[in-house]
Motif scaffolding. Structure first.
Motif, short mmCIF file in Angstrom:
data_model
loop_
_atom_site.label_atom_id
_atom_site.label_comp_id
_atom_site.label_asym_id
_atom_site.label_seq_id
_atom_site.Cartn_x
_atom_site.Cartn_y
_atom_site.Cartn_z
N PHE A 1 38.77 55.82 53.08
CA PHE A 1 39.92 55.96 52.20
C PHE A 1 40.81 57.12 52.64
O PHE A 1 42.03 56.99 52.74
N LEU A 2 40.20 58.28 52.89
CA LEU A 2 40.96 59.46 53.28
C LEU A 2 41.70 59.24 54.60
O LEU A 2 42.84 59.70 54.77
N ASN A 3 41.07 58.54 55.54
CA ASN A 3 41.75 58.23 56.80
C ASN A 3 42.97 57.36 56.56
O ASN A 3 44.04 57.60 57.13
N GLY A 4 42.83 56.34 55.73
CA GLY A 4 43.96 55.47 55.43
C GLY A 4 45.11 56.24 54.80
O GLY A 4 46.28 56.04 55.15
N TYR B 1 41.50 54.01 63.91
CA TYR B 1 42.88 54.43 63.65
C TYR B 1 43.88 53.39 64.16
O TYR B 1 44.89 53.13 63.51
N GLN B 2 43.60 52.82 65.31
CA GLN B 2 44.51 51.79 65.84
C GLN B 2 44.56 50.58 64.90
O GLN B 2 45.63 50.01 64.66
N SER C 1 47.94 48.86 61.95
CA SER C 1 48.53 47.53 61.83
C SER C 1 47.95 46.69 60.69
O SER C 1 48.35 45.54 60.54
N GLN C 2 47.05 47.25 59.89
CA GLN C 2 46.48 46.49 58.78
C GLN C 2 46.13 47.44 57.64
O GLN C 2 45.93 48.63 57.86
N ASN C 3 46.05 46.91 56.45
CA ASN C 3 45.73 47.69 55.26
C ASN C 3 44.33 48.28 55.32
O ASN C 3 43.39 47.65 55.81
N THR C 4 44.20 49.48 54.74
CA THR C 4 42.91 50.15 54.66
C THR C 4 41.87 49.27 53.96
O THR C 4 40.71 49.22 54.37
N ALA C 5 42.30 48.56 52.91
CA ALA C 5 41.39 47.73 52.13
C ALA C 5 40.81 46.58 52.95
O ALA C 5 39.79 45.99 52.56
N ILE C 6 41.42 46.25 54.07
CA ILE C 6 40.89 45.20 54.97
C ILE C 6 40.14 45.83 56.14
O ILE C 6 39.03 45.42 56.47
N VAL C 7 40.74 46.83 56.78
CA VAL C 7 40.14 47.43 57.97
C VAL C 7 38.78 48.06 57.67
O VAL C 7 37.83 47.89 58.43
N VAL C 8 38.68 48.77 56.56
CA VAL C 8 37.42 49.46 56.26
C VAL C 8 36.26 48.49 56.07
O VAL C 8 35.21 48.66 56.69
N PRO C 9 36.41 47.44 55.24
CA PRO C 9 35.28 46.51 55.12
C PRO C 9 34.92 45.81 56.44
O PRO C 9 33.74 45.63 56.75
N VAL C 10 35.94 45.45 57.23
CA VAL C 10 35.65 44.80 58.50
C VAL C 10 34.93 45.77 59.44
O VAL C 10 33.92 45.42 60.05
N SER C 11 35.42 47.00 59.54
CA SER C 11 34.78 47.96 60.43
C SER C 11 33.40 48.38 59.92
O SER C 11 32.55 48.82 60.69
N ALA D 1 35.71 35.91 56.80
CA ALA D 1 36.51 35.45 55.65
C ALA D 1 37.62 36.45 55.32
O ALA D 1 38.76 36.05 55.07
N ILE D 2 37.29 37.74 55.31
CA ILE D 2 38.31 38.76 55.03
C ILE D 2 39.40 38.72 56.09
O ILE D 2 40.59 38.77 55.78
N SER D 3 39.01 38.62 57.35
CA SER D 3 39.97 38.61 58.46
C SER D 3 40.89 37.40 58.39
O SER D 3 42.10 37.51 58.59
N ILE D 4 40.31 36.24 58.14
CA ILE D 4 41.10 35.01 58.09
C ILE D 4 42.07 35.04 56.91
O ILE D 4 43.24 34.69 57.04
N SER D 5 41.61 35.51 55.77
CA SER D 5 42.45 35.49 54.58
C SER D 5 43.62 36.45 54.69
O SER D 5 44.64 36.27 54.04
N GLN D 6 43.52 37.48 55.54
CA GLN D 6 44.58 38.47 55.66
C GLN D 6 45.46 38.24 56.88
O GLN D 6 46.52 38.84 56.95
N GLY D 7 45.03 37.43 57.81
CA GLY D 7 45.84 37.22 59.00
C GLY D 7 46.07 38.51 59.75
O GLY D 7 45.18 39.33 59.87
N THR D 8 47.29 38.73 60.21
CA THR D 8 47.62 39.94 60.96
C THR D 8 48.66 40.77 60.24
O THR D 8 49.50 41.42 60.85
N GLY D 9 48.62 40.77 58.92
CA GLY D 9 49.59 41.51 58.12
C GLY D 9 49.59 42.99 58.45
O GLY D 9 48.66 43.53 59.00
N SER D 10 50.68 43.65 58.10
CA SER D 10 50.85 45.07 58.39
C SER D 10 50.63 45.91 57.15
O SER D 10 50.84 45.45 56.03
N ALA D 11 50.22 47.13 57.38
CA ALA D 11 49.96 48.05 56.27
C ALA D 11 51.22 48.41 55.52
O ALA D 11 52.29 48.37 55.95
#
Length: 142
Positions: free
Chosen positions: A19-22, A81-82, A86-96, A132-142
């Motif tokens: 969260f703090l990184n985002g 960080y990369q 290009s994507q929301n914290t709420a998506i990147v953190v669970p995926v990572s 599922a998270i990745s597919i549902s969000q596509g490549t949207g931007s933060a």
């Protein structure tokens, strides 16, 4: 203290870390965060060194392991960080956060550890959730 308490504390700390990184990346470059995080890490290391000198003395093998660990960690942070650029914290953190699947795989292959079928099923569910998270969000931007 039971290991579960330590594991829960880890989850909370790493959750706050994501969260703090985002939040920080909204107004700062990732390079700044890495460079200015080093003094904090150095102070913590010095405190550990001076308060636990009998356990933190120089050892070539420990130095080698620590170097590999830190290289993997900093590479992960840069990649994280990369992704956050290009994507929301709420998506990147669970995926990572599915990195434990990689850890488990490496532990089985190289560490001679074993997983029960229910543990393998759990890891596969985590991976399926990530897809599922990745597919549902596509490549949207933060």
């Amino acid at each position: 203290m039971p290991w579960q308490v330590w594991a829960l504390a880890t989850v909370i700390a790493w959750g706050a870390w994501g969260f703090l990184n985002g939040m920080a990346l909204r107004s700062h470059d990732w390079q700044q965060l890495i460079v200015w995080g080093i003094p904090t890490t150095s102070v913590i290391a010095l405190v550990l060194w001076f308060t636990n000198s009998e356990r933190t003395g120089f050892d070539a093998r420990a130095f080698g392991w620590a170097s590999l660990i830190q290289l993997a960690a900093i590479a992960g942070v840069v990649f994280f960080y990369q992704a956050l650029k290009s994507q929301n914290t709420a998506i990147v953190v669970p995926v990572s956060a599915t990195y434990p699947a990689v850890t488990a795989f490496l532990a089985v292959i190289f560490g001679n550890e074993h997983l029960r079928p229910v543990q393998v099923a759990g890891i596969l569910l985590v991976i399926a959730g990530t897809v599922a998270i990745s597919i549902s969000q596509g490549t949207g931007s933060a």
